[in-house]
Every structure is written in C-alpha cells, then in structure tokens.
Design an enzyme around this catalytic site. Structure first.
Site, mmCIF file in Angstrom:
data_model
loop_
_atom_site.group_PDB
_atom_site.id
_atom_site.type_symbol
_atom_site.label_atom_id
_atom_site.label_comp_id
_atom_site.label_asym_id
_atom_site.label_seq_id
_atom_site.Cartn_x
_atom_site.Cartn_y
_atom_site.Cartn_z
ATOM 1 N N GLY A 157 -3.068 4.300 2.091
ATOM 2 C CA GLY A 157 -3.594 3.020 2.550
ATOM 3 C C GLY A 157 -4.223 2.173 1.470
ATOM 4 O O GLY A 157 -4.905 1.187 1.754
ATOM 5 N N ILE A 158 -3.999 2.547 0.202
ATOM 6 C CA ILE A 158 -4.516 1.740 -0.900
ATOM 7 C C ILE A 158 -3.341 1.108 -1.648
ATOM 8 O O ILE A 158 -2.195 1.539 -1.514
ATOM 9 C CB ILE A 158 -5.405 2.570 -1.855
ATOM 10 C CG1 ILE A 158 -4.616 3.710 -2.498
ATOM 11 C CG2 ILE A 158 -6.616 3.106 -1.119
ATOM 12 C CD1 ILE A 158 -5.402 4.472 -3.544
ATOM 13 N N THR A 179 0.815 -1.215 0.000
ATOM 14 C CA THR A 179 0.000 0.000 0.000
ATOM 15 C C THR A 179 0.851 1.268 0.000
ATOM 16 O O THR A 179 2.028 1.247 0.327
ATOM 17 C CB THR A 179 -0.951 0.020 1.218
ATOM 18 O OG1 THR A 179 -0.187 0.043 2.423
ATOM 19 C CG2 THR A 179 -1.869 -1.196 1.218
ATOM 20 N N ASP A 180 0.193 2.373 -0.344
ATOM 21 C CA ASP A 180 0.859 3.678 -0.330
ATOM 22 C C ASP A 180 0.450 4.458 0.917
ATOM 23 O O ASP A 180 -0.217 3.922 1.808
ATOM 24 C CB ASP A 180 0.544 4.454 -1.614
ATOM 25 C CG ASP A 180 -0.933 4.762 -1.786
ATOM 26 O OD1 ASP A 180 -1.727 4.636 -0.816
ATOM 27 O OD2 ASP A 180 -1.323 5.139 -2.907
ATOM 28 N N ALA A 181 0.807 5.725 0.980
ATOM 29 C CA ALA A 181 0.524 6.555 2.153
ATOM 30 C C ALA A 181 -0.974 6.724 2.402
ATOM 31 O O ALA A 181 -1.385 6.974 3.534
ATOM 32 C CB ALA A 181 1.189 7.916 2.000
#
Length: 140
Positions: free
Chosen positions: A27-28, A23-25
């Site tokens: 949250g996806i 995930t990225d910052a």
C-alpha cells in the site's frame, strides 16, 4: 498548481496525487514510481519555461535522456497522498543538466524521496550528445 521562485535554477513545484496503480502490495508507493514523478516535475519545469519536448524534437532536433540517478527513500508515501515534486537545477553544462529533486508529502512536508538526476541533450537523429539549443540555454 506550480510555483517557481526567481530564475530557472530556483525550486519549481509540481503537484502529484498517489493513485492505487502507484502503490505496491504493502500500500505504499512502489519505489520505481518516484522516478516517474520526478520525470513529470522536470517536464513541467521545462514547460513552465516555455519549452515542450515534442516541439524541441520537431523544431530543434533534440531529445533528452537520463544518464545518472541517485535516490534516497526517506518516508513512504501512500495511496491518495498529495505530493509535491520539487525540482531545482543544480548544474548546466553545454550538453547536460543536473537536477536535485525532492518529493514531499503535502500534509506534513515530510520528504518521501530525494534524488539527483543528470540528463543529456541528444541529437534526435543520431542519439549522440549535442549542445543545448541556444534559446533553451539562455532561458535556463
């Protein structure tokens, strides 16, 4: 667990869980990680047909390389989601394969990402295109 309907061109499903590292910052799932999931789907599709990529290189002298990708991001996947990578062979050439791949969220079957991926069979020594090995071509 994977499923395959009749024939190598029919849909092949491979399960994937989204880990925190995917995930990225926000949250996806980070957009490039869908490519990793699709790679796993194609690798497991080959494995289900009885072909291991390391053995194809060692015994047949071939490797595969992606030559084109077209992705559409439709619905975000999030940490801990269970996903299904659905891979279908859409074209077989003498030295190439084309796949249609969907990544679906298991909970609601929403399509998170849809892609078309083209791969070419290469001679492992020269990295030049070469025909698919006969046994593999016949299995597909």
């Amino acid at each position: 667990m994977s499923t395959q309907t009749h024939g190598a061109s029919a849909g092949f499903d491979w399960p994937v869980r989204v880990y925190y590292e995917d995930t990225d910052a926000a949250g996806i799932v980070f957009y490039a990680n869908y490519l990793r999931f699709m790679e796993r789907g194609r690798t497991e599709w080959l494995r289900a047909l009885g072909f291991e990529q390391d053995r194809l290189r060692a015994e047949q002298g071939v490797v595969f390389a992606v030559t084109a990708v077209d992705l559409k991001y439709l619905t975000p996947a999030r940490f801990n989601d269970l996903l299904t990578v659905r891979s279908s062979l859409s074209h077989k050439g003498g030295a190439s394969l084309a796949f249609e791949q969907d990544i679906l969220r298991l909970a609601d079957q929403a399509v998170c990402c849809r892609g078309s991926v083209k791969v070419v069979c290469l001679d492992a020594a020269t990295m030049r295109p070469r025909r698919l090995p006969d046994r593999l071509a016949a299995a597909i």
